[in-house]
Design an enzyme around this catalytic site. Structure first.
Site, PDB file in Angstrom:
ATOM      1  N   LYS A   1       0.837  -1.199   0.000  1.00  0.00           N
ATOM      2  CA  LYS A   1       0.000   0.000   0.000  1.00  0.00           C
ATOM      3  C   LYS A   1       0.882   1.263   0.000  1.00  0.00           C
ATOM      4  CE  LYS A   1       0.829   1.650   4.213  1.00  0.00           C
ATOM      5  NZ  LYS A   1       1.193   3.027   4.557  1.00  0.00           N
TER       6      LYS A   1
ATOM      7  N   ASP B   1       0.447   8.534   4.121  1.00  0.00           N
ATOM      8  CA  ASP B   1       1.090   7.217   4.076  1.00  0.00           C
ATOM      9  C   ASP B   1       0.612   6.371   5.263  1.00  0.00           C
ATOM     10  OD1 ASP B   1       3.374   5.390   2.969  1.00  0.00           O
ATOM     11  OD2 ASP B   1       3.763   5.544   5.118  1.00  0.00           O
TER      12      ASP B   1
END
Length: 308
Positions: A90, A168
């Site tokens: 991811k 993030d």
């Protein structure tokens, strides 16, 4: 079935800390080689590019991509064109459009594409999802605050355009919320704080809702020192759920709930193996879509310079 022969691309902190131990513990995979500009996996052939790795290791059947998202599209495309299954760390890419293109390519080639969201595999997540399916949420408060200097030392790519900055870690929270809520949410407003010397935000304050008017408030900050906060508090008619430590702990009205001790990355690799074995893909872009919406709708606020 025989073990899936795997190559890993990007031998950095996340690969070393999470991917390699999970792969080593999973008999469904056999790691054959790595490709990375600056590191190798001890005892295995190492290459400087995915093209070189695939050319020299034709037996590889799948690849795990662990490089920064700005550089992931070309590597994923090369692997898919070569007929390899692809696991993407991811966030799956720098933009929605490029990941959607990869999804179409994977479908046309008949191979698996897995856009992974590791936080969805935390022990509390499915417990919360099942509870909210029976007891509608009334309010959701997400508090995701951590020290970027501790978790991303010297990683300048996260401050570049496409590196996502505080999103993030924040996208981990969004991946949980989009998994547990019984209805889809969308962004109403937001404020993104950008250090004057950076191209990505260091903090964000977001307000979401759904078709029924649910209030979802998310606070992300990368400047927190001391105890780190990865918490989600959900008010329902049946009580207040409080998830902590990114999904490792859960309380209902201050009563601790019993959870398993399942590791996120071992669970991810079991899921990837099942997808490959069953000829399926898993490409849910809802967490990344909410980040894109935040950049599109959120107000930009300039704050003091940040130095690593």
């Amino acid at each position: 079935m025989s073990a899936i022969k795997l190559g890993i691309v990007g031998v950095g902190k996340i690969a070393t800390d999470q991917h390699l131990p999970a792969i080593a513990a999973n008999g469904d995979f056999q790691l054959l080689a790595s490709a990375s500009r600056n590191a190798t996996v001890p005892g295995l052939p190492g290459f400087t590019s995915i093209d070189e790795m695939l050319a020299q290791q034709p037996d590889i059947e799948a690849v795990a991509l662990c490089m920064p998202p700005q550089h992931r599209y070309q590597a994923a495309r090369a692997a898919l064109l070569a007929g390899k299954h692809v696991f993407m760390e991811k966030p799956p890419g720098a933009t929605l459009s490029e990941v959607e293109d990869l999804d179409q390519l994977a479908q046309s080639r008949g191979v698996t594409l897995f856009a992974s969201w590791h936080s969805r595999h935390a022990p509390a997540v499915q417990v919360i999802k099942a509870f909210l399916a029976k007891h509608a949420p009334r309010q959701v408060h997400v508090i995701w605050k951590e020290d970027v200097r501790h978790w991303h030392p010297g990683q300048e790519w996260i401050w570049e355009a496409g590196g996502l900055g505080v999103f993030d870690p924040g996208i981990n929270a969004l991946s949980i919320v989009t998994e547990i809520l019984p209805t889809a949410m969308f962004l109403k407003s937001g404020v993104l704080e950008f250090p004057a010397n950076r191209d990505a935000p260091i903090a964000a304050d977001l307000r979401f809702t759904d078709a029924n008017g649910l209030d979802v408030h998310a606070e992300f900050d990368w400047r927190q020192t001391g105890k780190q906060s990865w918490d989600i508090i959900i008010t329902t008619e049946a009580g207040v759920l409080r998830m902590a430590d990114g999904g490792a702990k859960l309380w209902l009205d201050d009563v601790a709930q019993e959870l398993g001790d399942e590791g996120e990355y071992p669970s991810l690799y079991r899921h990837f193996a099942a997808l490959v074995q069953n000829g399926k893909s898993d490409v849910d872009l809802s967490p990344l879509r909410h980040v894109a919406d935040a950049f599109m709708l959120g107000k930009r606020k300039a704050v003091e310079d940040f130095h690593s």
